[in-house]
Scaffold this motif. Sequence first.
Motif, PDB file in Angstrom:
ATOM      1  N   LEU A   1       0.827  -1.206   0.000  1.00  0.00           N
ATOM      2  CA  LEU A   1       0.000   0.000   0.000  1.00  0.00           C
ATOM      3  C   LEU A   1       0.861   1.257   0.000  1.00  0.00           C
ATOM      4  CD1 LEU A   1      -2.864   1.198   0.218  1.00  0.00           C
ATOM      5  CD2 LEU A   1      -2.638   1.070   2.697  1.00  0.00           C
ATOM      6  N   ILE A   2       1.871   1.273   0.876  1.00  0.00           N
ATOM      7  CA  ILE A   2       2.708   2.459   1.022  1.00  0.00           C
ATOM      8  C   ILE A   2       3.701   2.600  -0.127  1.00  0.00           C
ATOM      9  CG2 ILE A   2       4.399   3.622   2.499  1.00  0.00           C
ATOM     10  CD1 ILE A   2       1.566   3.570   3.628  1.00  0.00           C
ATOM     11  N   LYS A   3       4.260   1.459  -0.604  1.00  0.00           N
ATOM     12  CA  LYS A   3       5.312   1.520  -1.629  1.00  0.00           C
ATOM     13  C   LYS A   3       4.821   2.178  -2.920  1.00  0.00           C
ATOM     14  CE  LYS A   3       4.365  -2.645  -4.267  1.00  0.00           C
ATOM     15  NZ  LYS A   3       4.777  -3.985  -4.689  1.00  0.00           N
ATOM     16  N   ASN A   4       3.538   1.984  -3.238  1.00  0.00           N
ATOM     17  CA  ASN A   4       3.014   2.526  -4.488  1.00  0.00           C
ATOM     18  C   ASN A   4       2.751   4.019  -4.418  1.00  0.00           C
ATOM     19  OD1 ASN A   4       2.538   0.257  -6.513  1.00  0.00           O
ATOM     20  ND2 ASN A   4       1.640  -0.618  -4.673  1.00  0.00           N
ATOM     21  N   MET A   5       2.586   4.541  -3.207  1.00  0.00           N
ATOM     22  CA  MET A   5       2.327   5.971  -3.061  1.00  0.00           C
ATOM     23  C   MET A   5       3.487   6.825  -3.564  1.00  0.00           C
ATOM     24  SD  MET A   5       0.287   6.183   0.571  1.00  0.00           S
ATOM     25  CE  MET A   5      -1.321   5.390   0.757  1.00  0.00           C
ATOM     26  N   PRO A   6       4.749   6.520  -3.156  1.00  0.00           N
ATOM     27  CA  PRO A   6       5.840   7.351  -3.691  1.00  0.00           C
ATOM     28  C   PRO A   6       6.007   7.228  -5.197  1.00  0.00           C
ATOM     29  CG  PRO A   6       6.713   5.484  -2.449  1.00  0.00           C
ATOM     30  CD  PRO A   6       5.250   5.564  -2.167  1.00  0.00           C
ATOM     31  N   GLN A   7       5.735   6.037  -5.762  1.00  0.00           N
ATOM     32  CA  GLN A   7       5.867   5.881  -7.214  1.00  0.00           C
ATOM     33  C   GLN A   7       4.784   6.663  -7.948  1.00  0.00           C
ATOM     34  OE1 GLN A   7       8.429   4.156  -8.995  1.00  0.00           O
ATOM     35  NE2 GLN A   7       7.480   5.495 -10.506  1.00  0.00           N
TER      36      GLN A   7
ATOM     37  N   ASN B   1       5.498   9.880 -10.321  1.00  0.00           N
ATOM     38  CA  ASN B   1       4.965  10.068 -11.671  1.00  0.00           C
ATOM     39  C   ASN B   1       4.248  11.410 -11.789  1.00  0.00           C
ATOM     40  OD1 ASN B   1       5.886   7.485 -12.221  1.00  0.00           O
ATOM     41  ND2 ASN B   1       3.884   6.534 -11.943  1.00  0.00           N
ATOM     42  N   TYR B   2       3.492  11.764 -10.730  1.00  0.00           N
ATOM     43  CA  TYR B   2       2.742  13.026 -10.721  1.00  0.00           C
ATOM     44  C   TYR B   2       3.682  14.228 -10.735  1.00  0.00           C
ATOM     45  CZ  TYR B   2      -0.029  16.887  -8.861  1.00  0.00           C
ATOM     46  OH  TYR B   2      -0.613  18.114  -8.672  1.00  0.00           O
ATOM     47  N   GLU B   3       4.765  14.151  -9.951  1.00  0.00           N
ATOM     48  CA  GLU B   3       5.719  15.253  -9.914  1.00  0.00           C
ATOM     49  C   GLU B   3       6.387  15.464 -11.268  1.00  0.00           C
ATOM     50  OE1 GLU B   3       8.266  14.004  -6.622  1.00  0.00           O
ATOM     51  OE2 GLU B   3       7.547  15.700  -5.443  1.00  0.00           O
ATOM     52  N   ARG B   4       6.714  14.355 -11.932  1.00  0.00           N
ATOM     53  CA  ARG B   4       7.384  14.431 -13.230  1.00  0.00           C
ATOM     54  C   ARG B   4       6.406  14.787 -14.357  1.00  0.00           C
ATOM     55  NH1 ARG B   4       9.050   9.293 -14.759  1.00  0.00           N
ATOM     56  NH2 ARG B   4      10.694  10.080 -16.102  1.00  0.00           N
TER      57      ARG B   4
ATOM     58  N   PHE C   1      -4.366   0.260 -11.631  1.00  0.00           N
ATOM     59  CA  PHE C   1      -5.310   1.085 -12.382  1.00  0.00           C
ATOM     60  C   PHE C   1      -4.975   2.584 -12.242  1.00  0.00           C
ATOM     61  CE2 PHE C   1      -8.099  -2.745 -12.081  1.00  0.00           C
ATOM     62  CZ  PHE C   1      -8.240  -2.936 -13.439  1.00  0.00           C
ATOM     63  N   ILE C   2      -4.375   2.966 -11.104  1.00  0.00           N
ATOM     64  CA  ILE C   2      -3.907   4.350 -10.956  1.00  0.00           C
ATOM     65  C   ILE C   2      -2.781   4.622 -11.949  1.00  0.00           C
ATOM     66  CG2 ILE C   2      -2.680   5.949  -9.426  1.00  0.00           C
ATOM     67  CD1 ILE C   2      -4.230   4.736  -7.093  1.00  0.00           C
ATOM     68  N   TYR C   3      -1.845   3.667 -12.067  1.00  0.00           N
ATOM     69  CA  TYR C   3      -0.734   3.825 -13.008  1.00  0.00           C
ATOM     70  C   TYR C   3      -1.232   3.886 -14.451  1.00  0.00           C
ATOM     71  CZ  TYR C   3       2.382   2.609  -9.123  1.00  0.00           C
ATOM     72  OH  TYR C   3       3.057   2.595  -7.936  1.00  0.00           O
ATOM     73  N   VAL C   4      -2.217   3.063 -14.762  1.00  0.00           N
ATOM     74  CA  VAL C   4      -2.770   3.077 -16.121  1.00  0.00           C
ATOM     75  C   VAL C   4      -3.413   4.434 -16.414  1.00  0.00           C
ATOM     76  CG1 VAL C   4      -4.556   2.112 -17.613  1.00  0.00           C
ATOM     77  CG2 VAL C   4      -3.105   0.584 -16.295  1.00  0.00           C
ATOM     78  N   SER C   5      -4.150   4.977 -15.439  1.00  0.00           N
ATOM     79  CA  SER C   5      -4.787   6.286 -15.640  1.00  0.00           C
ATOM     80  C   SER C   5      -3.729   7.376 -15.812  1.00  0.00           C
ATOM     81  CB  SER C   5      -5.712   6.609 -14.463  1.00  0.00           C
ATOM     82  OG  SER C   5      -4.984   6.794 -13.264  1.00  0.00           O
ATOM     83  N   GLN C   6      -2.629   7.305 -15.035  1.00  0.00           N
ATOM     84  CA  GLN C   6      -1.553   8.282 -15.197  1.00  0.00           C
ATOM     85  C   GLN C   6      -0.918   8.163 -16.578  1.00  0.00           C
ATOM     86  OE1 GLN C   6       0.994   7.375 -11.780  1.00  0.00           O
ATOM     87  NE2 GLN C   6       0.298   9.233 -10.773  1.00  0.00           N
ATOM     88  N   TRP C   7      -0.735   6.939 -17.010  1.00  0.00           N
ATOM     89  CA  TRP C   7      -0.124   6.707 -18.328  1.00  0.00           C
ATOM     90  C   TRP C   7      -0.991   7.303 -19.439  1.00  0.00           C
ATOM     91  CZ3 TRP C   7      -1.718   3.003 -22.237  1.00  0.00           C
ATOM     92  CH2 TRP C   7      -0.819   2.890 -23.289  1.00  0.00           C
TER      93      TRP C   7
ATOM     94  N   LEU D   1      -5.785  -7.363  -4.281  1.00  0.00           N
ATOM     95  CA  LEU D   1      -6.656  -6.190  -4.398  1.00  0.00           C
ATOM     96  C   LEU D   1      -5.860  -4.885  -4.356  1.00  0.00           C
ATOM     97  CD1 LEU D   1      -9.724  -7.247  -2.194  1.00  0.00           C
ATOM     98  CD2 LEU D   1      -9.546  -7.214  -4.692  1.00  0.00           C
ATOM     99  N   VAL D   2      -4.896  -4.795  -3.425  1.00  0.00           N
ATOM    100  CA  VAL D   2      -4.069  -3.587  -3.336  1.00  0.00           C
ATOM    101  C   VAL D   2      -3.276  -3.392  -4.624  1.00  0.00           C
ATOM    102  CG1 VAL D   2      -2.070  -2.566  -2.180  1.00  0.00           C
ATOM    103  CG2 VAL D   2      -3.903  -3.575  -0.818  1.00  0.00           C
ATOM    104  N   THR D   3      -2.735  -4.492  -5.147  1.00  0.00           N
ATOM    105  CA  THR D   3      -1.975  -4.436  -6.393  1.00  0.00           C
ATOM    106  C   THR D   3      -2.837  -3.906  -7.536  1.00  0.00           C
ATOM    107  OG1 THR D   3      -0.540  -6.284  -5.747  1.00  0.00           O
ATOM    108  CG2 THR D   3      -0.716  -5.812  -8.095  1.00  0.00           C
ATOM    109  N   LEU D   4      -4.058  -4.416  -7.647  1.00  0.00           N
ATOM    110  CA  LEU D   4      -4.937  -4.012  -8.743  1.00  0.00           C
ATOM    111  C   LEU D   4      -5.344  -2.546  -8.639  1.00  0.00           C
ATOM    112  CD1 LEU D   4      -7.229  -7.169  -9.044  1.00  0.00           C
ATOM    113  CD2 LEU D   4      -5.492  -6.397 -10.670  1.00  0.00           C
TER     114      LEU D   4
END
Length: 273
Positions: A177-183, A187-190, A248-254, A241-244
């Motif tokens: 849960l936490i590891k994906n927040m910085p990634q 992505n958002y910062e960049r 989907f957040i990463y896909v939306s950012q992409w 579930l956490v992975t999924l």
Amino acid sequence: MVKKWKAEDALGFIYVWAWSVSMYPPIITNWKQKSSTAVSKDFAVLNTTGYFYLLISLTLQLYLWLPAPLSVKDGRKPVDTRPKVTQFDFWYCLHGCVMNLVLVSQVIYGKKLWKFKADNHQIRMRPYYHKFWIISLVVFAMLTVRFGFQIFFQGWDNQRTLSYCNSLFVLKISMSLIKNMPQAFHNYERKSLKGFAIQSVMLDITGGVTSLLQLVSQISNDQGFSATTLAANFGKIGLALVTLVFDFIYVSQWLIYRDAELGAASSNIIKLS
């Protein structure tokens, strides 16, 4: 005699293949670009630690679980509380630990070990993620010492083992849960996913869905769904579930940043013409 594969075996093979292969694109992309700026250092360290917790949990459940008695005193068949983990889970996790260590080496020691070019990559973990990482290690140490004392003074017991393994699952889920927040924030910062291997996310989604489908098949073909079986397998359910959710957040950012980058590229072409 050759063992006939069941549907759950095929699902297990698919999700292990998908999750295992998903770990290669970031490493290969970093190597090709001679840079690891697209990968958050916080993500890499937290993810590796989470895999370490999961590997210990799976090892205990697969290789140190006491066999269930054939019957209880009143003649009824006992309820098997063993989580539905398989060799697929173990080998995927072991492979994941190794590949995450490779990714960490790229992120932390990329210039020295991999001859990456110097870039403006974050040097240290952000304070809040570093504190969370330290706290998780302290909690892991306390849980392990407690489990060791229980085994030494009270003997080996499946319920104590399950309690310890579920605690490790909680640590792994919290790491996921936490590891994906910085990634995601990185992505958002960049405002870009340049260098970010979106192929890994697609494979991750495939693995998460097939992992859940395999678990559903295993439980329905065995003792059926109940509070006991769900409690025993909440770790595997929670991880998927956490992975999924974050995939989907990463896909939306992409999708968002890809359109922005394409629009910027088109405007530059128009200006040049």
